[in-house]
Design a protein around this motif. Structure first.
Motif, short mmCIF file in Angstrom:
data_model
loop_
_atom_site.label_atom_id
_atom_site.label_comp_id
_atom_site.label_asym_id
_atom_site.label_seq_id
_atom_site.Cartn_x
_atom_site.Cartn_y
_atom_site.Cartn_z
N ASP A 210 -26.72 7.93 4.31
CA ASP A 210 -26.55 6.66 5.73
C ASP A 210 -27.21 5.47 4.33
O ASP A 210 -28.81 5.79 5.10
CB ASP A 210 -26.78 6.97 6.66
N VAL A 211 -26.67 4.45 4.06
CA VAL A 211 -27.49 3.08 3.81
C VAL A 211 -26.87 1.90 4.10
O VAL A 211 -26.42 1.59 4.64
CB VAL A 211 -27.57 3.03 2.47
N THR A 212 -28.21 0.68 3.75
CA THR A 212 -27.22 -0.12 3.63
C THR A 212 -27.03 -1.46 2.71
O THR A 212 -27.91 -1.35 1.33
CB THR A 212 -28.26 -1.28 4.87
N GLY A 213 -26.71 -1.77 2.69
CA GLY A 213 -26.03 -3.06 0.58
C GLY A 213 -26.30 -4.27 1.36
O GLY A 213 -25.47 -4.94 2.38
N LYS A 214 -27.37 -4.76 0.48
CA LYS A 214 -27.46 -6.73 0.17
C LYS A 214 -26.78 -7.12 -0.73
O LYS A 214 -26.31 -6.61 -1.21
CB LYS A 214 -28.44 -6.94 0.43
N GLY A 215 -26.19 -8.87 -0.08
CA GLY A 215 -25.48 -9.27 -0.98
C GLY A 215 -25.48 -10.41 -0.89
O GLY A 215 -25.81 -10.85 0.15
N MET A 216 -25.87 -11.56 -2.09
CA MET A 216 -26.26 -12.98 -2.17
C MET A 216 -25.18 -13.29 -3.12
O MET A 216 -25.38 -13.69 -3.80
CB MET A 216 -27.78 -13.10 -2.37
N VAL A 217 -25.13 -14.88 -2.72
CA VAL A 217 -24.24 -15.96 -3.72
C VAL A 217 -25.12 -17.62 -3.25
O VAL A 217 -24.84 -17.71 -2.04
CB VAL A 217 -22.48 -15.47 -3.16
N SER A 218 -24.80 -18.44 -4.32
CA SER A 218 -25.94 -19.54 -3.50
C SER A 218 -24.46 -20.53 -4.74
O SER A 218 -24.02 -20.13 -5.63
CB SER A 218 -27.73 -19.45 -4.87
N VAL A 219 -25.01 -21.32 -4.09
CA VAL A 219 -24.16 -22.38 -4.72
C VAL A 219 -24.22 -24.15 -4.30
O VAL A 219 -25.29 -23.74 -3.59
CB VAL A 219 -22.29 -22.22 -3.96
N ALA A 220 -24.28 -25.15 -4.85
CA ALA A 220 -24.42 -26.31 -5.20
C ALA A 220 -23.56 -26.85 -3.83
O ALA A 220 -22.38 -26.93 -4.01
CB ALA A 220 -24.57 -26.95 -6.04
N PRO A 221 -24.38 -27.62 -2.75
CA PRO A 221 -23.96 -28.68 -1.69
C PRO A 221 -22.78 -29.72 -2.54
O PRO A 221 -22.95 -29.85 -3.21
CB PRO A 221 -24.70 -28.77 -0.70
N ASP A 222 -21.57 -29.58 -1.55
CA ASP A 222 -21.03 -30.72 -2.95
C ASP A 222 -20.32 -31.46 -1.10
O ASP A 222 -20.13 -32.37 -0.95
CB ASP A 222 -20.11 -30.01 -2.50
N GLU A 223 -21.16 -31.71 -0.11
CA GLU A 223 -20.95 -32.59 1.82
C GLU A 223 -22.27 -32.08 2.45
O GLU A 223 -22.57 -30.95 2.13
CB GLU A 223 -20.00 -31.54 2.20
#
Length: 233
Positions: free
Chosen positions: A29-42
């Motif tokens: 039993d585990v947990t997984g994490k993900g992260m994505v960064s983007v530049a704002p355009d609004e």
């Protein structure tokens, strides 16, 4: 007729039990994490005009005039479709405490009108705030940055979270000298993060902040987390 009985040596019985494969697999039993960064355009901006008049009708008329001026001021900016909202209105009596007579005194009716919209030309954020302040806004929000790619970024973060969970499961199984059989369950853990709310400031202060008409927004970060369970043998 005599019944025949067969007896197996105890050593043979124990050997069969020990050599038989276990029917119950080990569950991981585990947990997984993900992260994505983007530049704002609004960016979403909220502006308010708030004033007091002893006559409620006059207060509303004055506020409506200020709102019309603000709407005219933002016509030259690129707005995200269907985000302009100028329908919010608040009308409340206002009092002040008179110490001389030790009772409340009616001041008038406070009318507050709110205009909110999302601007898509980030480079003109400062100019938009200045235009609203000059048009009569008494309160302006700090811009709330956003991205038109937010949906895709959240999906990508979720995929990365699943990949992270699978990697952890494989690592745990290998460390225990087992092999991963199959993932039996996987679910997304809902993020516990409140939606950002605009911080209101007086128009004079906002005008000072926007005097250079320059904003340098940082990247937006999208997070995802999943829980995964798997059998290992």
């Amino acid at each position: 007729m005599k019944k025949l009985r067969f007896f197996l040596p105890m050593q043979l019985v124990l050997g069969l039990l020990i050599s038989a494969p276990s029917l119950a697999a080990t569950q991981l039993d585990v947990t997984g994490k993900g992260m994505v960064s983007v530049a704002p355009d609004e960016a979403t901006i909220t502006a308010q005009v708030s004033l007091v008049d002893r006559d409620a009708a006059k207060a509303q008329a004055r506020a409506s005039k200020e709102v019309d001026a603000m709407l005219s001021a933002i016509k030259s900016f690129s707005l995200k479709p269907d985000t302009l909202n100028a329908s919010e209105l608040s009308l409340l009596p206002e009092y002040r405490w008179d110490r001389a007579i030790d009772q409340q005194q009616f001041i008038g009716f406070r009318v507050t009108r709110t205009v909110s919209f999302t601007i898509t030309d980030i480079d003109r954020l400062g100019a938009a705030l200045s235009a609203l302040a000059n048009a009569g806004a008494t309160l302006l929000s700090s811009p709330v940055m956003g991205s038109s790619q937010a949906h895709d970024a959240r999906d990508e973060a979720l995929v990365k979270a699943v990949e992270d969970a699978r990697k952890k499961l494989t690592l745990l199984a290998g460390a225990a000298g087992m092999s991963l059989s199959s993932i039996t369950q996987i679910s997304e853990i809902a993020p516990n993060s409140p939606r950002p709310q605009p911080t209101m400031m007086r128009a004079e202060r906002a005008l000072d902040s926007a005097s250079s008409n320059t904003f340098v927004p940082g990247n937006l970060t999208f997070l995802a987390e999943v829980r995964a369970q798997a059998d290992a043998e």
